[in-house]
Design a protein around this motif. Structure first.
Motif, PDB file in Angstrom:
ATOM      1  N   LEU A 192       2.104 -30.537  -0.174  1.00  0.00           N
ATOM      2  CA  LEU A 192       2.325 -31.041   1.190  1.00  0.00           C
ATOM      3  C   LEU A 192       2.161 -29.947   2.240  1.00  0.00           C
ATOM      4  O   LEU A 192       1.880 -30.220   3.394  1.00  0.00           O
ATOM      5  N   PHE A 193       2.391 -28.706   1.822  1.00  0.00           N
ATOM      6  CA  PHE A 193       2.385 -27.610   2.788  1.00  0.00           C
ATOM      7  C   PHE A 193       1.001 -26.971   2.844  1.00  0.00           C
ATOM      8  O   PHE A 193       0.571 -26.337   1.874  1.00  0.00           O
ATOM      9  N   PHE A 197      -0.111 -24.358   4.196  1.00  0.00           N
ATOM     10  CA  PHE A 197      -0.171 -22.905   3.971  1.00  0.00           C
ATOM     11  C   PHE A 197       0.059 -22.539   2.503  1.00  0.00           C
ATOM     12  O   PHE A 197      -0.170 -21.417   2.100  1.00  0.00           O
ATOM     13  N   HIS A 251      10.529 -22.709   7.417  1.00  0.00           N
ATOM     14  CA  HIS A 251      10.803 -24.138   7.241  1.00  0.00           C
ATOM     15  C   HIS A 251      12.128 -24.335   6.504  1.00  0.00           C
ATOM     16  O   HIS A 251      12.949 -25.162   6.874  1.00  0.00           O
ATOM     17  N   LYS A 290       8.691 -35.313  17.432  1.00  0.00           N
ATOM     18  CA  LYS A 290       7.757 -34.385  16.800  1.00  0.00           C
ATOM     19  C   LYS A 290       8.071 -34.243  15.305  1.00  0.00           C
ATOM     20  O   LYS A 290       7.155 -34.254  14.470  1.00  0.00           O
ATOM     21  N   LEU A 291       9.371 -34.136  14.991  1.00  0.00           N
ATOM     22  CA  LEU A 291       9.763 -34.028  13.577  1.00  0.00           C
ATOM     23  C   LEU A 291       9.287 -35.242  12.793  1.00  0.00           C
ATOM     24  O   LEU A 291       8.784 -35.118  11.678  1.00  0.00           O
ATOM     25  N   VAL A 346       5.398 -35.027  12.488  1.00  0.00           N
ATOM     26  CA  VAL A 346       4.932 -33.986  11.560  1.00  0.00           C
ATOM     27  C   VAL A 346       5.144 -34.414  10.113  1.00  0.00           C
ATOM     28  O   VAL A 346       4.250 -34.313   9.275  1.00  0.00           O
ATOM     29  N   HIS A 347       6.346 -34.931   9.810  1.00  0.00           N
ATOM     30  CA  HIS A 347       6.629 -35.304   8.419  1.00  0.00           C
ATOM     31  C   HIS A 347       5.816 -36.507   7.961  1.00  0.00           C
ATOM     32  O   HIS A 347       5.452 -36.598   6.794  1.00  0.00           O
ATOM     33  N   TYR A 407       2.214 -35.137   7.281  1.00  0.00           N
ATOM     34  CA  TYR A 407       2.041 -34.359   6.053  1.00  0.00           C
ATOM     35  C   TYR A 407       2.404 -35.137   4.788  1.00  0.00           C
ATOM     36  O   TYR A 407       2.365 -34.593   3.693  1.00  0.00           O
ATOM     37  N   VAL A 456       5.359 -36.686   3.863  1.00  0.00           N
ATOM     38  CA  VAL A 456       6.703 -36.551   3.270  1.00  0.00           C
ATOM     39  C   VAL A 456       7.298 -37.954   3.110  1.00  0.00           C
ATOM     40  O   VAL A 456       7.299 -38.746   4.057  1.00  0.00           O
ATOM     41  N   HIS A 460      10.911 -37.009  -1.492  1.00  0.00           N
ATOM     42  CA  HIS A 460      10.948 -35.596  -1.087  1.00  0.00           C
ATOM     43  C   HIS A 460      12.268 -35.276  -0.400  1.00  0.00           C
ATOM     44  O   HIS A 460      12.864 -34.219  -0.628  1.00  0.00           O
ATOM     45  N   THR A 465      15.060 -32.704  -1.897  1.00  0.00           N
ATOM     46  CA  THR A 465      15.459 -31.634  -0.981  1.00  0.00           C
ATOM     47  C   THR A 465      16.979 -31.623  -0.805  1.00  0.00           C
ATOM     48  O   THR A 465      17.598 -30.558  -0.763  1.00  0.00           O
ATOM     49  N   TYR A 501      23.393 -33.995   6.223  1.00  0.00           N
ATOM     50  CA  TYR A 501      21.970 -34.069   5.851  1.00  0.00           C
ATOM     51  C   TYR A 501      21.477 -35.516   5.919  1.00  0.00           C
ATOM     52  O   TYR A 501      20.416 -35.793   6.480  1.00  0.00           O
ATOM     53  N   LEU A 518      20.921 -36.590   9.471  1.00  0.00           N
ATOM     54  CA  LEU A 518      19.755 -35.936  10.066  1.00  0.00           C
ATOM     55  C   LEU A 518      18.467 -36.582   9.534  1.00  0.00           C
ATOM     56  O   LEU A 518      17.566 -36.933  10.308  1.00  0.00           O
TER      57      LEU A 518
END
Ligand code: HEM
Length: 164
Positions: A53-54, A56, A73, A103-104, A107-108, A111, A113, A117, A121, A149, A152
């Motif tokens: 997923l990442f 980089f 991250h 944005k969160l 982004v997820h 990618y 997620v 996941h 996590t 968690y 969030l």
């Protein structure tokens, strides 16, 4: 609904629960990068495919544990969960600037997620905190971090769902 109770729409997060999160975070925060790295290595141990997923990590020839981009991250997940706990206590909900939450979510979603996941996590987060705080670990501490968690992630997923 998670373990937290509801009261007129506001989530009850007690002073004791907030205290559990704050005291463990205070112990970990000076080495947050290192714990964050351990935290993500645990995720990849359980779910190796999550590495893909990442971007980089995907495009890198450096071993995962030496990738300098992983720590920020990992630290964000810690810091934001901790902040979520503080806000649950103060405001009865997760308060993140609207634009940041959008944005969160974006982004997820982008990618790829998914629920699994977030679940892995959560498990890795709790295991890492347990290791970091040693004897300070308790069922109350586990519950306080779990509740923060979960709320969030629920806020992030609400944003993700709005974009689908
Ligand atoms: C990006 C936070 C869970 C994978 C990000 C960013 C933040 C963040 C702040 C950077 C966004 C930006 O570009 O401004 C969080 C929080 C999480 C969470 C608070 C849970 C409470 C996860 C999970 C995964 C994941 C479970 C997958 C296992 C990614 C990926 C990116 C990202 C692939 C984009 C690449 C990168 O910039 O690192 N996350 N994240 N995140 N997150 Fe998460």
């Amino acid at each position: 609904m998670s373990a937290a109770d509801q009261n007129d729409g506001a989530i009850l997060f007690t002073e004791e629960e907030e205290g559990e999160v704050v005291k463990s975070w205070n112990l970990m925060k000076k080495d947050a990068g290192e714990w964050g790295l351990k935290f993500f290595l645990k995720i990849f141990e359980i779910a190796p495919s999550a590495k893909k997923l990442f971007p980089f990590l995907r495009d890198s020839t450096v071993p995962v544990e030496q990738n300098p981009k992983l720590k920020p991250h990992a630290k964000s997940v810690f810091v934001m969960t901790c902040e979520a706990a503080l806000q649950l206590r103060k405001a009865g909900k997760v308060v993140i600037r609207d634009s940041s939450l959008k944005k969160l979510g974006a982004v997820h979603l982008k990618y790829g997620v998914v629920d699994e996941h977030f679940e892995v996590t959560k498990y890795a987060l709790l295991e890492t905190i347990k290791e970091a705080v040693g004897e300070m670990w308790s069922p109350e501490m586990k519950k306080a971090w779990s509740v923060a968690y979960d709320h969030l992630v629920a806020a992030i997923k609400t944003q993700m769902n709005e974009l689908i």
